[in-house]
Scaffold this active site. Structure first.
Site: not given
Length: 789
Positions: A53, A462, A687
């Site tokens: 919990c 890009d 990238d």
């Protein structure tokens, strides 16, 4: 690094159990701990058994943060994992583990086999407890039904009392064995002076059993052994189904963590001596040659030295089809060898391998919680205190009203208001979505990014390495002289470029190989040539043999073919041969303005013959991905450091309306900041190689491609494959995840809002309250599992 003799001594250090002292060894820590960006920091990843919990997570967080040298703590209840950032100069890792165990939980290093064995044992124990509770509840109900249906005079007092005693006997195993986890959890909470999820549940169970036993022993009042046993059975059943659902949600992630083989055949002295020895995988070092049998996983990243086979890289790259492997090909740690034995030179192992970097990301993601989960945890903790106060107030109020049911109403309030569903609403949704993305080859580095991804308005791509594939292709041939077919020009150019490693040379040679295989130029190149096929086209498949070949750095290549001098390279390099410079310059400018890229010129003894345009190929799914994002309501932009003409040409081909070329890193940051200042949420796709700052600044970021340095990436999501379509899929899934999380939170609040008044009014018996609580938690988990489909 702190050791047993280091000055990291503080109160309580001597209380560290002996079985945790090994965790202070640097080699042991290397498996689940890594340095942080600050030299003095360490980041450790744990599996924590026994947490159920939000209160459990809060207790661990508060206890560890109170210790010196602990900088950050994240505990994920749904995944039962944790992440600790700590300073080895101020605190020992063994002390941190001991502190967690003192709270009543069992910490293990992430990926430790003991943790998996413990979970398996816990699973078997849960089945046994559920069986005992169900069997005993069925027997108690069999004894209780005759009492309920008997009419006055149908049953003597002795028989009724005998049935009560039988019920009490059947309730004892439920109390002592089946309900033990609830009482153990509540006792641990009390020892730490906190309120957890087990506290109200155990209190309700204890009150029910003790009150019923008192009524039986004294012969006054009602007994509720049937309610007690059904209560335990429903709770155990709900918790067991919830446990199964959570295991299913993280099944893909757990499979990924167990892909390395336990041992591998090492070939000492290969290739001169290929004597094989079976060794444990942790004894393999970079540079070792190993033989990987069919069906085995590769122990590290490396290169195939001998053999031919195919590999299953689906869980690591998202590529569903087997990938052919032969001598010289790269293999990935954790991928499977499918069709034949291979000899592999291991180059990277452990955390340095791609597989290890993937695990680093997974462990970090498992230890983080999204914003909605943190909010739910914070309110769930205080809600537990409110539950106890509300139950006590209800019992006192009904008692003052003279009701004999005051105790049972208080029990119902205790049960029905337990906020299990609230604490599970967000974490289980995130785990299910993370597991689903893992199957698509997308790793989630920061789970909190799901919310921002779902709310994104703009996507900035890009160009190089992102929408292009870092694979140069020849896409145009411009004839500069009559009497020579484009196929013949391509054959001469390929003969000159065959030994060069320049990207333009590789593209020309690849086009020539494709021509030899297909017998014709591609439609795009043929259309660009617009030249009649001459008789020399029949010679296209025969590659001329150059002599006296010489390469000039930055210029090109010169050689003699059939007694004639040829050159290929830049316009300036070729201009030294006879011919019209004006014609040459016009052709080069025309090709460059058409769509950017690099241009190589072929010239012979009579001047320029042909010009070849080479550029990076677009990824196959780049345009469909942009179109799908546009249909989803996102605006796309292309921002790149390449020449403006090249960027504009790629943007037109992708259907992107706004493009910016020649952008330095600071220009990319400015583009993102401008959109954010206008109130937009921005996704940045790069990238991962030189886009670190802008990936960090964006609201959500994706690092694309296998070449990205995964472990150091600043991205929120990492694409293991080169498929851009996974970005659109992740966006769709993020929207669904946010919607499901809100549904779960709404259901948890609605359930309590509807059932608490019923319990306070005495209209909800304890057994029905137990069924409702278990059902609400199960409903939340099952709703979240829809994301994993």
């Amino acid at each position: 690094m702190a050791t047993a003799d280091s000055p990291v001594d503080r109160p309580g250090a001597g209380a560290v159990p002996d079985d945790y002292l090994a965790l202070d060894d640097a080699e042991v820590q290397a498996v689940f701990t890594r340095p942080t960006r600050t030299e003095s920091g360490r980041e450790s990843f744990l599996s924590i058994e026994g947490i159920d919990c939000a209160a459990c997570a809060v207790a661990i967080d508060e206890r560890l943060r109170a210790m010196p040298g602990v900088h950050a703590v994240d505990v994920n209840v749904a995944a039962r994992t944790g992440r600790i950032v700590w300073d080895p100069a101020r605190v020992r890792l063994s002390a941190l583990f001991a502190a967690i165990r003192d709270l009543g939980y069992l910490p293990y290093p992430a990926g430790d086999s003991a943790a998996r064995a413990r979970r398996d044992a816990e699973h078997r124990g849960a089945i046994w407890r559920l069986f005992v509770a169900g069997f005993c509840a069925m027997q108690v109900m069999m004894y209780a039904v005759p009492v309920y249906v008997a009419q006055p005079g149908d049953m003597t007092a002795d028989v009724e009392r005998l049935l009560y005693w039988a019920s009490w006997m059947m309730a004892l195993p439920v109390l002592a064995f089946a309900a033990r986890p609830f009482f153990a959890g509540a006792l641990a909470d009390l020892r730490q002076r906190r309120v957890g999820m087990d506290t109200p549940v155990a209190l309700a169970m204890g009150i029910t059993f003790v009150a019923s036993s008192w009524a039986l022993f004294e012969g006054v009042g009602e007994v509720y052994f049937d309610t007690f046993t059904m209560f335990v059975f429903f709770l155990l059943g709900g918790r067991y189904l919830e446990h199964l659902a959570r295991r299913r949600a993280i099944a893909d992630l757990e499979r990924l963590t167990r892909r390395l083989p336990a041992s591998v055949e090492r070939l000492d002295g290969y290739p001169s001596h290929a004597a094989g020895e079976r060794v444990a995988v942790h004894r393999i070092r970079a540079g070792d040659a190993v033989r990987v049998a069919t069906g085995e996983a590769f122990p590290g990243d490396g290169t195939v030295l001998d053999g031919a086979s195919s590999a299953d890289e689906s869980l690591l790259t998202g590529e569903s089809r087997p990938v052919a492997k032969a001598a010289g090909d790269a293999v990935i740690a954790g991928s499977y060898n499918l069709t034949g034995p291979l000899v592999v030179r291991v180059e990277r192992i452990g955390r340095d391998s791609r597989y290890g970097q993937v695990l680093d990301l997974m462990e970090r993601a498992a230890g983080e919680k999204p914003r909605l989960a943190r909010i739910a945890d914070r309110y769930a903790r205080w809600f537990l205190v409110l539950v106890l106060v509300l139950a006590a107030a209800a019992g006192l109020a009904w008692s003052w009203a003279g009701s004999e049911r005051a105790l049972w109403i208080a029990v119902s309030v205790l049960i029905v208001t337990c906020p299990c569903a609230l604490s599970l609403a967000a974490p289980v949704s995130i785990i299910a979505a993370t597991s689903r993305l893992a199957r698509e080859g997308v790793l989630v580095a920061h789970p909190q990014a799901f919310e921002a991804l779902a709310q994104a308005t703009h996507v900035i791509f890009d160009k190089t390495g992102t929408v292009t594939a870092n694979r140069p292709v020849l896409d145009a041939i411009e004839p500069l002289a009559a009497g020579i077919a484009p196929e013949r020009a391509l054959a001469i150019a390929a003969a000159l470029e065959r030994g060069s490693l320049h990207p333009v040379a590789r593209a020309i040679c690849a086009a020539q190989e494709a021509l030899g295989a297909q017998g014709a130029l591609s439609a795009q190149i043929a259309q660009s040539a617009q030249s009649a096929q001459g008789a020399q086209g029949a010679q296209s498949a025969q590659l001329p043999r150059p002599e006296a070949l010489a390469e000039t750095a930055g210029g090109g290549i010169e050689a003699v073919i059939d007694g004639k001098r040829w050159r290929i390279g830049t316009a300036a390099f070729v201009a030294a041969l006879p011919g019209s410079n004006a014609q040459l310059e016009r052709a080069v400018r025309a090709l460059e303005s058409l769509a950017g890229g690099s241009v190589a010129v072929l010239a012979g003894p009579r001047g320029p013959v042909a010009a070849f345009r080479v550029r990076d190929a677009l990824r196959e799914d780049a345009r469909p991905t942009v179109d799908e994002l546009a249909r989803a309501g996102l605006r796309t932009l292309l921002v790149s450091g390449d020449r403006a003409e090249s960027v504009d040409a790629v943007a037109r081909e992708l259907g992107i309306g706004q493009a910016q070329g020649e952008a330095l890193p600071q220009h990319k940051l400015q583009a993102v900041a401008a959109l954010q200042d206008a109130g937009h949420r921005v996704i940045m796709v790069g990238d991962g190689l030189n886009d670190g700052p802008v990936l960090t600044r964006a609201d959500v970021s994706f690092a694309v491609g296998a070449g990205a340095p995964i472990a150091q990436s600043s991205a929120d999501f990492v694409l293991l494959s080169d498929r851009l379509g996974a970005i659109a899929f992740a966006h769709r899934l993020a929207r669904r995840t946010l919607r499901v999380t809100r549904q779960n939170l709404g259901w948890a609040v609605l359930y309590n809002a509807a059932c608490v008044p019923l319990a306070l009014a005495g209209m909800l018996p304890p057994w029905l309250a137990a069924l409702g609580m278990a059902s609400s938690s199960l409903l939340v988990v099952l709703n979240a599992l829809r994301l994993a489909r």
